[in-house]
Write an enzyme that holds these catalytic residues in place. Structure first.
Site, PDB file in Angstrom:
ATOM      1  N   ASP A 235       0.884  -1.164   0.000  1.00 18.31           N
ATOM      2  CA  ASP A 235       0.000   0.000   0.000  1.00 18.31           C
ATOM      3  C   ASP A 235       0.923   1.215   0.000  1.00 18.31           C
ATOM      4  O   ASP A 235       2.100   1.132   0.362  1.00 18.31           O
ATOM      5  CB  ASP A 235      -0.943   0.002   1.211  1.00 18.31           C
ATOM      6  CG  ASP A 235      -2.130   0.949   0.980  1.00 18.31           C
ATOM      7  OD1 ASP A 235      -2.066   1.784   0.046  1.00 18.31           O
ATOM      8  OD2 ASP A 235      -3.129   0.875   1.723  1.00 18.31           O
ATOM      9  N   TRP A 236       0.364   2.343  -0.415  1.00 20.59           N
ATOM     10  CA  TRP A 236       1.203   3.510  -0.675  1.00 20.59           C
ATOM     11  C   TRP A 236       1.868   4.031   0.623  1.00 20.59           C
ATOM     12  O   TRP A 236       1.223   4.647   1.464  1.00 20.59           O
ATOM     13  CB  TRP A 236       0.375   4.586  -1.354  1.00 20.59           C
ATOM     14  CG  TRP A 236       0.426   4.540  -2.871  1.00 20.59           C
ATOM     15  CD1 TRP A 236       0.669   5.601  -3.694  1.00 20.59           C
ATOM     16  CD2 TRP A 236       0.258   3.414  -3.747  1.00 20.59           C
ATOM     17  NE1 TRP A 236       0.672   5.200  -5.022  1.00 20.59           N
ATOM     18  CE2 TRP A 236       0.424   3.862  -5.079  1.00 20.59           C
ATOM     19  CE3 TRP A 236       0.021   2.060  -3.556  1.00 20.59           C
ATOM     20  CZ2 TRP A 236       0.339   3.029  -6.190  1.00 20.59           C
ATOM     21  CZ3 TRP A 236      -0.062   1.215  -4.671  1.00 20.59           C
ATOM     22  CH2 TRP A 236       0.092   1.695  -5.954  1.00 20.59           C
TER      23      TRP A 236
END
Ligand code: BGC
Length: 753
Positions: A235-236
């Site tokens: 995930d970012w």
């Protein structure tokens, strides 16, 4: 162009260590890196899952930059799940892929299938259900729809990411059985049934370890057990220790970090802390996605925005859930005076906040759509009713709405949750609607008995006014074309056919996670175990406001037959179940047939019933159709933590055909025999009669006791009801500690246990 494994390995053999390390993190926010000298292109990823959030200027994107290209905002996943329609999920997937192709997006970042543990999770609108079977089926079909058009997906957020509060740091503590049965099962279905190109590792920790650095999740379970063949992307911003992540099975870190992440990998290889083969493995997976990611993109492709808007409307029509219809107040008559009330009628609430936020091509005005639906036959009035940015009622707006309602034949109130209530990044504080919405409904209902409420919200709300209104349509977050869908349903041109994909409790405190949500940072403990959603309400026999699987129609359905093809089977067999349903009303409609399985005599605590199949049947008046289901081992199994595997306990199982989880219409039973032998582990504290009752252990124990001069019959009272039974082994004084230890050793040495 997609390459074979051999071709990809040849490319890797020509890459420098720095190039390989570099490929393991992105370029900017949305791209992978290119290596021009070797002809390795870059690809773009963009957010989903209910539309495309593609940055207008992806190369120069800075977080917070609002500018995204226009795309169709489809109903969010919470809404789509209420269709219980696998083909529809597939179709939405195909439509999304067409937009990706036109916008040069190789991978759309979705779907998200985290379980709705609490109604308060800020991202519930982006997730499908409280039930892993339903969530898994919808995700699988949506992914297949997208990927069959040559566009990749990212199944997210892996795993146990069920709240926004503290999402970057929270340590989710969950036991093994709950993890498998509730929180991983949907991912498992989607991975096995659709092979998403990528899986996104979540921000949070799981039992003490960062998800993005978690060998158990990312490799042992995802790849070794489930056979995942794609790439794991973070995930970012979810990566902490890059090298640990790589070793654990995280391939691509997104987005690009300012500090020199790539060099951490290079140094680790040079210093012998990371095998180069591990790096090569990640590079191979990333390259596979990159090369196939450009195959279908077409710079000249365009999609028909109006046609896609119409698709969004058709999808929304399949999802909305009719929750109450006393005295058949709906469908509305296409005549008379209707007071339309509520700001949402003109400024609809149709999507949630955060990374899934779409810049829509256009948004239906619900009030306009209502008028379009009936022309001038109806005399409409409109009153704003409340201010969307306020909690307290605005007295003037309230009075205007009440006056309009009093002078009308019917009042239709548009209410729910304002956008600020539901977003990525934070959870809701409570389950209430704003006061101004609640008070408006109560005030209008007090003067107008024909009041219908239409709710727009991404997750359940408390409804203190429920007994005062005869009509309630749960429109959820219906996407940009919600207005047309609502109008068609309210006036009966479309028969509502959605059913709830989650339970609506009467009050927040009835929810099983209530005492442990959002936990006490840095930990959240899933103490309710497998009893999430209806599994809990069923078990404690608490009637929810609206149960899982519930939804009304303008017609009625009778469940006429439940057939099973055998009464007895082994857990390696398949059971065929056929459920026949008849439309007994006078208009065409669709019924969602739900198949639940229960194990009433289990030795471990299990839910009363669990969803194991569903089908949506379209039926003309008087028509009868049969839905067919196949139940296999998994349909009867629970996750056994002794053998760390799915296990069916031999016995009689209930097969239930339901119109909802609380409306079981037909039942039958089947006896299932387990083919797995679980050998009990005996200890010093195990009573001797327990060992002697075990058919496998008994001969060994008897021989041993005989050898030691003891007599089973004389020395140990084996009569079941004897008061002497407990402690008899010691009362006889003959079974000493030393003898018991020797017996245990014997049992173990024989390799039986
Ligand atoms: C979200 C993801 C999203 C990513 C990229 C993260 O904050 O959790 O769902 O795909 O950002 O925007």
């Amino acid at each position: 162009m997609a390459k074979t494994t051999e071709e990809i390995r040849t490319v890797i053999s020509q890459m420098t260590l720095e190039e390989k390390a570099g490929l393991c993190s992105g370029k900017g926010f949305w791209y992978t890196k290119a290596v021009e000298r070797l002809g390795i292109p870059h690809i773009m990823m963009s957010d989903g899952p209910h539309g495309l959030r593609r940055q207008a200027n992806p190369e120069k994107y800075l977080p917070g930059e609002p500018s995204t290209v226009q795309a169709i905002c489809f109903p969010t996943s919470a809404t789509l799940a209420c269709s219980w329609d696998k083909d529809l999920a597939y179709y939405v997937g195909q439509t999304l892929a067409e937009e990706c192709i036109a916008e040069q997006v190789s991978v759309i970042l979705g779907p998200g299938i985290n379980i709705k543990r609490s109604p308060l999770c800020g991202r519930n609108f982006e997730y499908f259900s409280e039930d892993p079977y339903l969530a898994g089926q919808m995700a699988k079909n949506q992914i297949n729809g997208i990927q069959e058009k040559g566009i990749g997906t990212s199944l997210k957020h892996f795993a146990v990411n069920n709240q926004e509060n503290n999402r970057f740091a929270i340590d989710t503590i969950v036991d093994e059985r709950t993890l498998r049965e509730i929180y991983l099962a949907g991912f498992e279905t989607a991975v096995k049934g659709a092979q998403p190109w990528t899986v996104m590792a979540a921000y949070n920790k799981f039992n003490g370890d960062q998800c993005s650095e978690n060998q158990k999740l990312l490799t042992d379970i995802l790849r070794d057990e489930w056979g995942f063949e794609g790439m794991v992307v973070s995930d970012w911003g979810a990566v902490n220790d890059r090298v640990k992540g790589l070793k654990a099975g995280l391939d691509l870190e997104m987005p690009q970090k300012t500090d020199d992440r790539d060099m951490q990998i290079v140094h680790a290889v040079q210093e012998g802390r990371l095998e180069e083969a591990v790096l090569d493995r990640a590079v191979e997976r990333i390259l596979r996605v990159i090369f196939r990611g450009l195959d279908r993109l077409d710079k000249n492709a365009a999609y028909d925005k109006d046609a896609h808007h119409d698709i969004a409307r058709k999808v929304a029509q399949e999802c909305m859930v009719l929750l109450k219809n006393e005295g058949h107040i709906l469908p509305l008559k296409k005549s008379g005076r209707i007071a339309v009330i509520g700001d949402f009628a003109q400024n609809p609430r149709y999507q949630g906040g955060g990374s899934s936020h779409i810049n829509p091509t256009r948004v239906d005005n619900i009030f306009d759509e209502l008028r379009k639906q009936v022309g001038t036959a109806v005399d409409f009035t409109y009153a704003q009713g409340y201010r969307t940015d306020a909690d307290a009622p605005d007295e003037a707006l309230l009075q205007e709405a009440v006056a309009n309602a009093r002078n009308a034949d019917v009042a239709v109130i548009f209410a729910g949750l304002p956008e600020s209530f539901e977003s990525e990044g934070y959870d809701r504080q409570h389950m209430r609607m704003p006061n101004c919405h609640n008070q408006l409904i109560e005030a209008v209902a007090a003067v107008q008995k024909n009041t219908v409420v239409v709710l727009s919200n991404g997750s359940p709300v408390e409804m203190p006014w429920i007994d005062q209104v005869p009509g309630l349509l749960e429109a959820y977050l219906g996407g940009q074309a919600l207005g047309g869908a609502i109008a068609a349903i309210l006036f009966g041109d479309v028969n509502p056919s959605g059913k709830l994909a989650e339970t609506f409790p009467e009050k927040l405190c009835h929810n099983p996670s209530y005492l442990n949500f959002p936990g006490f940072a840095p930990r959240v403990e899933y103490k309710e175990g497998v009893f999430v959603g209806y599994r809990y309400y069923d078990k404690v026999d608490r009637k929810p406001l609206f149960p899982f699987g519930y939804g009304l129609s303008y017609t009625s359905f009778a469940y006429t037959k439940l057939e099973i093809d055998k009464k007895e089977m082994q857990d390696t067999d398949t059971l065929t179940v056929r459920i026949t349903v008849k439309n007994t009303g006078d208009c065409a409609g669709k019924e969602i047939v739900q198949l639940y399985v229960g194990d009433p005599h289990s030795h471990v605590i299990r839910p009363e019933k669990e969803l194991k199949g569903f089908e949506k049947l379209e039926l003309a008046p008087g028509e009868e159709k049969t839905a067919e289901f196949k139940l296999d081992k998994r349909s009867f199994a629970y996750y056994n933590t002794e053998i760390h595997d799915w296990y069916v306990e031999s016995g009689v199982f209930e097969i239930m055909a339901g119109a909802s989880s609380r409306d079981i219409r037909l039942k039958d039973t089947v006896t299932v025999h387990s083919t797995t032998v679980i050998r009990p582990v005996y200890s010093r504290n195990t009573p001797i009669y327990t060992i002697l009752e075990d058919p496998e252990a008994r001969p060994i124990a008897e021989a041993f006791l005989q050898e030691k001069g003891l007599d089973v019959k004389k020395d140990f009272n084996m009569e079941k009801d004897s008061p002497m039974r407990m402690g008899v082994s010691f009362a006889s004084g003959k079974l000493t500690d030393a003898l018991i230890n020797e017996l245990l050793e014997r049992l173990e040495a024989r390799g039986s246990f």
